[in-house]
Design a protein around this motif. Structure first.
Motif, PDB file in Angstrom:
ATOM      1  N   ALA A 156      23.984  36.842  37.663  1.00  0.00           N
ATOM      2  CA  ALA A 156      22.611  36.286  37.512  1.00  0.00           C
ATOM      3  C   ALA A 156      21.730  36.853  36.603  1.00  0.00           C
ATOM      4  O   ALA A 156      21.187  38.867  37.164  1.00  0.00           O
ATOM      5  N   LEU A 157      21.988  36.700  35.780  1.00  0.00           N
ATOM      6  CA  LEU A 157      20.571  37.401  34.399  1.00  0.00           C
ATOM      7  C   LEU A 157      20.019  36.523  34.814  1.00  0.00           C
ATOM      8  O   LEU A 157      19.040  35.301  33.877  1.00  0.00           O
ATOM      9  N   PHE A 158      18.674  37.125  34.732  1.00  0.00           N
ATOM     10  CA  PHE A 158      17.172  36.827  34.386  1.00  0.00           C
ATOM     11  C   PHE A 158      16.537  36.838  32.843  1.00  0.00           C
ATOM     12  O   PHE A 158      16.710  38.576  33.103  1.00  0.00           O
ATOM     13  N   ASP A 159      15.934  36.322  32.481  1.00  0.00           N
ATOM     14  CA  ASP A 159      14.901  36.759  31.489  1.00  0.00           C
ATOM     15  C   ASP A 159      12.960  36.477  31.918  1.00  0.00           C
ATOM     16  O   ASP A 159      13.147  36.408  33.771  1.00  0.00           O
ATOM     17  N   ASN A 160      12.531  37.530  30.974  1.00  0.00           N
ATOM     18  CA  ASN A 160      10.756  37.819  32.029  1.00  0.00           C
ATOM     19  C   ASN A 160      10.399  36.213  32.167  1.00  0.00           C
ATOM     20  O   ASN A 160       8.865  36.569  32.380  1.00  0.00           O
ATOM     21  N   ALA A 161      10.606  34.875  31.585  1.00  0.00           N
ATOM     22  CA  ALA A 161      10.130  33.912  31.626  1.00  0.00           C
ATOM     23  C   ALA A 161      10.613  33.109  33.444  1.00  0.00           C
ATOM     24  O   ALA A 161      10.465  31.970  33.120  1.00  0.00           O
ATOM     25  N   GLY A 162      11.471  33.874  33.900  1.00  0.00           N
ATOM     26  CA  GLY A 162      11.753  33.589  35.075  1.00  0.00           C
ATOM     27  C   GLY A 162      12.836  32.816  34.862  1.00  0.00           C
ATOM     28  O   GLY A 162      13.987  32.342  35.981  1.00  0.00           O
ATOM     29  N   ASN A 163      13.991  32.439  33.677  1.00  0.00           N
ATOM     30  CA  ASN A 163      15.782  31.938  32.956  1.00  0.00           C
ATOM     31  C   ASN A 163      16.515  32.448  33.797  1.00  0.00           C
ATOM     32  O   ASN A 163      16.191  33.589  33.701  1.00  0.00           O
ATOM     33  N   VAL A 164      17.481  31.849  34.442  1.00  0.00           N
ATOM     34  CA  VAL A 164      18.449  32.217  35.009  1.00  0.00           C
ATOM     35  C   VAL A 164      20.091  32.241  34.753  1.00  0.00           C
ATOM     36  O   VAL A 164      20.347  30.655  34.026  1.00  0.00           O
ATOM     37  N   LEU A 165      20.263  32.316  34.482  1.00  0.00           N
ATOM     38  CA  LEU A 165      22.154  32.330  34.564  1.00  0.00           C
ATOM     39  C   LEU A 165      22.973  32.801  35.483  1.00  0.00           C
ATOM     40  O   LEU A 165      22.844  34.061  35.283  1.00  0.00           O
ATOM     41  N   LYS A 166      23.883  31.555  35.408  1.00  0.00           N
ATOM     42  CA  LYS A 166      24.819  32.761  36.433  1.00  0.00           C
ATOM     43  C   LYS A 166      26.539  31.869  36.365  1.00  0.00           C
ATOM     44  O   LYS A 166      26.404  31.065  35.569  1.00  0.00           O
ATOM     45  N   GLU A 167      27.325  32.663  36.623  1.00  0.00           N
ATOM     46  CA  GLU A 167      28.406  32.710  36.495  1.00  0.00           C
ATOM     47  C   GLU A 167      29.146  33.312  37.815  1.00  0.00           C
ATOM     48  O   GLU A 167      28.405  34.382  38.593  1.00  0.00           O
ATOM     49  N   LYS A 168      30.483  32.551  37.855  1.00  0.00           N
ATOM     50  CA  LYS A 168      30.821  33.616  39.120  1.00  0.00           C
ATOM     51  C   LYS A 168      32.501  34.547  38.537  1.00  0.00           C
ATOM     52  O   LYS A 168      32.504  34.880  37.351  1.00  0.00           O
ATOM     53  N   LEU A 169      32.147  35.846  39.154  1.00  0.00           N
ATOM     54  CA  LEU A 169      33.516  36.631  38.960  1.00  0.00           C
ATOM     55  C   LEU A 169      34.515  37.219  39.797  1.00  0.00           C
ATOM     56  O   LEU A 169      33.913  37.075  40.943  1.00  0.00           O
ATOM     57  N   ILE A 170      35.767  36.483  39.576  1.00  0.00           N
ATOM     58  CA  ILE A 170      36.349  36.864  40.741  1.00  0.00           C
ATOM     59  C   ILE A 170      37.396  38.210  40.306  1.00  0.00           C
ATOM     60  O   ILE A 170      37.549  38.458  39.508  1.00  0.00           O
ATOM     61  N   ILE A 171      36.979  39.455  41.431  1.00  0.00           N
ATOM     62  CA  ILE A 171      38.339  40.341  41.468  1.00  0.00           C
ATOM     63  C   ILE A 171      39.204  40.518  42.061  1.00  0.00           C
ATOM     64  O   ILE A 171      39.542  39.884  43.122  1.00  0.00           O
ATOM     65  N   SER A 172      40.612  40.584  41.375  1.00  0.00           N
ATOM     66  CA  SER A 172      41.919  39.799  42.214  1.00  0.00           C
ATOM     67  C   SER A 172      42.731  41.588  41.944  1.00  0.00           C
ATOM     68  O   SER A 172      42.558  41.927  41.106  1.00  0.00           O
ATOM     69  N   LYS A 173      42.989  42.456  43.209  1.00  0.00           N
ATOM     70  CA  LYS A 173      43.510  43.911  42.663  1.00  0.00           C
ATOM     71  C   LYS A 173      45.153  43.470  43.088  1.00  0.00           C
ATOM     72  O   LYS A 173      45.163  42.582  43.826  1.00  0.00           O
TER      73      LYS A 173
END
Length: 202
Positions: free
Chosen positions: A185-202
């Protein structure tokens, strides 16, 4: 005109055509420069043989090309090197673009390639994904706004947090993370948010 004279004229014209066709135009300094969402092409025709017109060809698969530009008239000079340029205003973004030139009617140059990286506003790019040891987070931040980054696991626990992000790229070392799904989750000071999933595979 007798048959013999016609034959001589035909042979003479054919010989002249072959001579002209055999002349090879020497090209130097053919290079590409990405410029925002455009590609600038520069090249120089060395002094010597000339050609009739230049066409610019573009492809996105290195197989199927289409003509995207034309420079008419005599190209090059017998006495001096002549520089040329062309701007492709609509290259394909985030993929390889292939370019070549046709000098005159038949001579093609070597192929040059360039990739225009562009992050669309409002999108979060995470790669490689799945990740093993490291992943890159990119987003459009042309206005240099301040952001905050939070990464949580599938239990909702915060595994990574970074404040004061002004750049448009963040590198995460994920070698110590457990396999599974993580949420960015990436937030800016105006409260907008960008979201994305990340898969960790070992």
């Amino acid at each position: 005109m007798t048959r013999t004279l016609k034959l001589i004229v035909l042979i003479t014209l054919l010989g002249s055509f072959i001579t002209v066709k055999a002349q090879h135009v020497n090209l130097s300094n053919f290079y590409l420069i990405p410029n925002n969402k455009e590609v600038l092409l520069f090249w120089t025709i060395d002094s010597g043989p000339t050609c009739n017109g230049i066409t610019i060809w573009h492809s996105t698969d290195s197989v199927n090309y289409e003509e995207i530009g034309h420079i008419g008239g005599v190209c090059g000079s017998s006495s001096s090197a002549i520089p040329y340029n062309f701007t492709d205003k609509s290259p394909l973004l985030n993929t390889v673009n292939y370019y070549k030139l046709r000098l005159g009617y038949a001579q093609f140059t070597e192929v040059k390639t360039v990739t225009i990286k562009y992050n669309e506003p409002g999108k979060l790019y995470v790669y490689p994904n799945p990740s093993i040891e490291q992943t890159i987070i990119e987003f459009n931040n042309d206005q240099m706004k301040q952001h905050s980054l939070i990464v949580t696991n599938n239990l909702g626990n915060v595994v990574y947090k970074k404040e004061g992000v002004f750049e448009n790229q963040i590198s995460l070392i994920t070698s110590g993370w457990n396999s599974g799904t993580y949420y960015i989750a990436l937030f800016d000071n105006a409260g907008n948010v960008l979201k994305e999933k990340l898969i960790i595979s070992k």
